[in-house]
Design a protein around this motif. Structure first.
Motif, short mmCIF file in Angstrom:
data_model
loop_
_atom_site.label_atom_id
_atom_site.label_comp_id
_atom_site.label_asym_id
_atom_site.label_seq_id
_atom_site.Cartn_x
_atom_site.Cartn_y
_atom_site.Cartn_z
N VAL A 271 4.13 29.33 65.95
CA VAL A 271 4.19 28.41 64.79
C VAL A 271 5.25 28.92 63.80
CG1 VAL A 271 2.89 27.50 62.81
CG2 VAL A 271 1.77 27.74 65.04
N CYS A 272 5.27 30.25 63.59
CA CYS A 272 6.25 30.83 62.66
C CYS A 272 7.67 30.55 63.13
CB CYS A 272 6.05 32.33 62.53
SG CYS A 272 4.56 32.76 61.67
N GLN A 273 7.89 30.64 64.43
CA GLN A 273 9.25 30.39 64.96
C GLN A 273 9.65 28.95 64.73
OE1 GLN A 273 9.42 31.70 69.01
NE2 GLN A 273 9.11 33.84 68.43
N GLU A 274 8.74 28.04 65.02
CA GLU A 274 9.05 26.62 64.82
C GLU A 274 9.29 26.32 63.35
OE1 GLU A 274 6.19 25.24 68.50
OE2 GLU A 274 5.68 24.59 66.47
N LYS A 275 8.41 26.87 62.53
CA LYS A 275 8.52 26.64 61.07
C LYS A 275 9.84 27.22 60.55
CE LYS A 275 5.42 24.62 58.86
NZ LYS A 275 5.93 23.80 57.84
N ALA A 276 10.19 28.42 61.03
CA ALA A 276 11.42 29.08 60.55
C ALA A 276 12.62 28.18 60.84
CB ALA A 276 11.57 30.44 61.22
N GLY B 228 5.72 34.14 57.40
CA GLY B 228 4.71 33.29 58.05
C GLY B 228 3.62 34.13 58.70
N ARG B 229 4.04 35.23 59.32
CA ARG B 229 3.06 36.12 59.95
C ARG B 229 2.13 36.72 58.90
NH1 ARG B 229 1.41 35.77 64.60
NH2 ARG B 229 1.35 37.97 65.18
N TYR B 230 2.73 37.03 57.74
CA TYR B 230 1.95 37.59 56.63
C TYR B 230 0.85 36.62 56.20
CZ TYR B 230 1.26 38.49 51.59
OH TYR B 230 0.74 38.65 50.35
N GLU C 271 14.46 35.98 60.30
CA GLU C 271 13.41 37.00 60.34
C GLU C 271 12.61 37.02 59.04
OE1 GLU C 271 15.82 40.14 63.23
OE2 GLU C 271 16.05 40.25 61.07
N ASN C 272 13.31 36.78 57.93
CA ASN C 272 12.59 36.74 56.65
C ASN C 272 11.52 35.66 56.66
OD1 ASN C 272 13.29 38.26 53.92
ND2 ASN C 272 15.09 38.32 55.24
N LEU C 273 11.86 34.49 57.20
CA LEU C 273 10.89 33.38 57.25
C LEU C 273 9.76 33.72 58.22
CD1 LEU C 273 13.32 30.31 57.29
CD2 LEU C 273 12.13 31.31 55.34
N ASN D 115 3.87 28.03 54.42
CA ASN D 115 2.44 27.73 54.59
C ASN D 115 2.11 26.30 54.19
OD1 ASN D 115 3.16 28.45 51.98
ND2 ASN D 115 1.09 29.05 51.41
N ASP D 116 3.11 25.40 54.19
CA ASP D 116 2.90 23.99 53.79
C ASP D 116 2.11 23.87 52.50
OD1 ASP D 116 4.22 22.62 55.82
OD2 ASP D 116 2.55 23.00 57.21
N PRO D 117 2.62 24.47 51.42
CA PRO D 117 1.81 24.48 50.19
C PRO D 117 1.75 23.10 49.54
CG PRO D 117 4.01 25.32 49.72
CD PRO D 117 3.93 25.10 51.22
#
Ligand SMILES: Nc1ncnc2c1ncn2[C@@H]1O[C@H](COP(=O)(O)OP(=O)(O)OP(=O)(O)O)[C@@H](O)[C@H]1O
Ligand SMILES: [Mg+2]
Length: 323
Positions: free
Chosen positions: A127-132, A118-120, A112-114, A168-170
């Motif tokens: 995308v946030c779920q996949e990234k998390a 991501g939503r922020y 959930e933290n991730l 955010n793929d920085p």
């Protein structure tokens, strides 16, 4: 070539450039306190760059200015070709940040933290779920996905904070003291993850007061003390320039170290007396030890080692990195 906020940025241009960067803090009833006193440095794309210095050197203050969360008092600063005074939100959206103090939400679980971070950043939920999930795997925290952050160890929290910084793929990841307070095993796990990021071409900017960490992770670093740069270079070049090849460490007991030191003069290039030991800087430690013994001085313990960044710091400031 890539476009950044309407400005063309050459890929080979430094991703960070600081010229005479200054930060002062207001202190009630006293003159302003100068925390960063004219730092100049550049970071190339894909480089792993370190700020090595003791407590209070101004490392976090510098990182906050780079991260566009604290304004500079004077000097020039450019992040990805942009001035943080004018392009704060654009810069923040392109950076990953791992602050000195973890600021995860302890009530939420790791995943959930991730997700929320991501939503922020405005990423779509899917995308946030996949990234998390991808980042939990990267941080080796898949089996902790549903654990509340409060229940994670210090090393796990640090890995989660790094994972969060990557949502955010920085192009640049800022790491303020990534392993302070962790045990040796947790530090090595973390170093391994940072190596992988480096291999992928992420630019790493990190602060540390651990010389072994700087030696492990940094392509190039600046040694900072009291807001000023004392030296700059690769770990190897700094050692070559400011120290001898080897160091002989001898202990005569805390009461005798100071007393014996004058009798060691001339054995190496330089003798440094610390409260608990005497350091003899020399190109041949074993030979130096033989000379010490030949002079009839019998150390309680002796050790020959390679010079390190700690020796560079001691040479430049007369003090140890970790007080
Ligand atoms: N908000 C503030 N107001 C006043 N002084 C500050 C503030 N933040 C930092 N300082 C002072 O600026 C100096 C540099 O602090 P900074 O946190 O940048 O050091 P650091 O190198 O990160 O140290 P550490 O290794 O302990 O994290 C310190 O003397 C600190 O007390
Ligand atoms: Mg700090």
């Amino acid at each position: 070539m890539s476009w950044t906020a309407g400005r063309l940025l050459r890929v080979s241009a430094p991703v960070i450039s600081a010229q005479n960067l200054v930060k002062t803090y207001k202190v009630k009833g006293k003159p302003d306190f100068v925390a960063v006193d004219g730092l100049s440095f550049e970071v190339a794309p894909g480089e792993s760059f370190g700020l090595l210095g003791p407590n209070g050197a101004g490392k976090s203050t510098t990182m906050k200015m780079i991260g566009a969360v604290s304004t500079r008092t004077a000097g020039e600063l450019s992040i990805l070709g942009l001035d943080p005074d004018r392009y704060g939100p654009e810069i923040r959206s392109r950076l990953g940040v791992v602050p000195q103090q973890d600021n995860l939400d302890g009530e939420l679980n790791a995943r959930e933290n991730l997700y929320i971070y991501g939503r922020y950043f405005g990423l779509p939920g899917k995308v946030c779920q996949e990234k998390a999930d991808e980042l939990l795997a990267f941080a080796q925290l898949e089996d902790k996905a549903k654990s509340k952050v409060d229940a994670l160890s210090g090393g796990m929290k640090r890995r989660l904070t790094i994972a969060r910084g990557l949502i955010n793929d920085p192009r640049i990841l800022l790491l303020d003291e990534p392993t302070t307070g962790l045990d040796p095993q947790a530090r090595h796990v973390l170093w391994d993850r940072l190596f992988r990021l480096k291999e992928r071409g992420t630019t790493l900017v990190l602060t540390t007061h651990y010389m072994d960490e700087a030696e492990q992770l940094c392509d190039r670093l600046v040694v900072v003390d009291k807001g000023c740069i004392m030296a700059e270079g690769t770990p190897a070049s700094l050692i070559r320039e400011h120290s001898s090849r080897e160091v002989l460490e001898v202990r005569f007991g805390s009461a005798r170290n100071q007393e014996v030191a004058p009798q060691l003069q001339g054995i190496g290039d330089r003798v440094e007396v610390l409260p608990d030991r005497v350091l003899v800087y020399t190109d041949n430690g074993e030979h130096a030890l033989e000379t010490v013994t030949a002079r009839g001085l019998e150390p309680i313990t002796s050790l020959v080692r390679r010079s390190s960044l700690e020796d560079v710091f001691l040479r430049l400031t007369g003090r140890s990195l970790i007080e």
